[in-house]
Design a protein around this motif. Structure first.
Motif, PDB file in Angstrom:
ATOM      1  N   PRO A 209      71.104   2.427 -56.878  1.00  0.00           N
ATOM      2  CA  PRO A 209      70.425   1.957 -57.713  1.00  0.00           C
ATOM      3  C   PRO A 209      69.265   2.831 -58.571  1.00  0.00           C
ATOM      4  CG  PRO A 209      69.877   2.452 -55.564  1.00  0.00           C
ATOM      5  CD  PRO A 209      71.466   2.216 -55.578  1.00  0.00           C
ATOM      6  N   GLN A 210      67.990   2.354 -59.156  1.00  0.00           N
ATOM      7  CA  GLN A 210      67.530   3.514 -60.272  1.00  0.00           C
ATOM      8  C   GLN A 210      66.380   4.621 -59.530  1.00  0.00           C
ATOM      9  OE1 GLN A 210      65.881   1.897 -63.830  1.00  0.00           O
ATOM     10  NE2 GLN A 210      64.792   3.295 -63.709  1.00  0.00           N
ATOM     11  N   TRP A 211      65.955   3.928 -58.523  1.00  0.00           N
ATOM     12  CA  TRP A 211      65.367   4.187 -57.663  1.00  0.00           C
ATOM     13  C   TRP A 211      65.794   5.897 -56.667  1.00  0.00           C
ATOM     14  CZ3 TRP A 211      66.699   3.794 -52.522  1.00  0.00           C
ATOM     15  CH2 TRP A 211      67.636   3.117 -51.678  1.00  0.00           C
ATOM     16  N   TYR A 212      67.040   5.493 -56.844  1.00  0.00           N
ATOM     17  CA  TYR A 212      67.381   6.556 -55.742  1.00  0.00           C
ATOM     18  C   TYR A 212      67.719   7.988 -56.242  1.00  0.00           C
ATOM     19  CZ  TYR A 212      70.697   9.783 -53.642  1.00  0.00           C
ATOM     20  OH  TYR A 212      71.540  10.959 -53.149  1.00  0.00           O
ATOM     21  N   HIS A 213      67.424   8.396 -57.527  1.00  0.00           N
ATOM     22  CA  HIS A 213      67.477   9.380 -58.437  1.00  0.00           C
ATOM     23  C   HIS A 213      66.547  10.680 -57.840  1.00  0.00           C
ATOM     24  CE1 HIS A 213      71.102   8.324 -60.397  1.00  0.00           C
ATOM     25  NE2 HIS A 213      70.454   7.448 -59.978  1.00  0.00           N
ATOM     26  N   PRO A 214      65.370   9.716 -57.943  1.00  0.00           N
ATOM     27  CA  PRO A 214      64.106  11.537 -57.119  1.00  0.00           C
ATOM     28  C   PRO A 214      63.864  11.282 -56.097  1.00  0.00           C
ATOM     29  CG  PRO A 214      62.900   8.511 -58.324  1.00  0.00           C
ATOM     30  CD  PRO A 214      64.472   9.062 -58.664  1.00  0.00           C
TER      31      PRO A 214
END
Length: 195
Positions: free
Chosen positions: A50-55
């Motif tokens: 999921p995109q939110w994982y990267h930060p």
């Protein structure tokens, strides 16, 4: 306080103030793990992170870097933590930091101390086995205890190859670990068969 209750139940710690410092390291290390596990679940289900994982991943890396610097400071000041001095949970704090560090050389550096604590029953043999196996997997060698996993093509987890698999349960028993078949079924719902 919680520390007072713990000592009342389990006996007085030799270094309760140091134990509290190590417990803070654990809390920082584990703070984002719920969300990281959710991201892994999304990957296993949908095949994408999921995109939110990267930060969060970047923040986890920074926490690990800060914890590592603090860990080195604590060890330099108070020595390597042991079950007999700071209690079981606090004594295992550096093992989390070391295992989560991105540099494989960090694990190699501390492996002899971690193994010694395991054999002296002053540290976690479970965490020793995880770190020992990670060192081997990082070097593209078969693991000894079956503690490191990878994603199979169907996005389920499976153990990396194990050295002399017919002897793995003997090695695990020597350091107080359950049979690999039981561990893998419980941990990743994997059916282990020695061929």
């Amino acid at each position: 306080s919680q520390m007072d209750r713990h000592q009342k139940k389990h006996g007085k710690l030799q270094q309760p103030e140091v134990a509290q410092q190590w417990l803070q390291v654990i809390m920082k290390d584990q703070a984002l793990d719920y969300y990281i596990d959710r991201a892994k679940g999304t990957y296993m289900k949908l095949g994408r992170i999921p995109q939110w994982y990267h930060p969060l991943g970047m923040y986890k890396a920074q926490i690990t870097k800060d914890n590592y610097a603090y860990m080195r400071q604590l060890i330099a000041t108070h020595g390597w933590p042991k079950y007999s001095t700071v209690g079981d949970l606090a004594a295992d704090a550096p093992l989390l930091v070391i295992n989560h560090h991105e540099d494989p050389a960090v694990r190699v550096t501390y492996l002899p101390q971690i193994k010694q604590n395991c054999l002296e029953k002053e540290g976690s043999c479970m965490e020793y086995a995880k770190i020992q196996d990670r060192v081997l997997v990082d070097a593209n060698k078969p693991q000894l205890y079956g503690m490191q996993f990878r994603y199979a093509p169907d996005r389920t987890l499976e153990p990396f190859p194990v050295q002399n698999p017919e002897l793995v349960d003997q090695r695990r028993k020597e350091i107080g670990l359950e049979p690999l078949k039981d561990y893998l079924k419980r941990k990743i719902d994997y059916d282990w068969l020695v061929e």
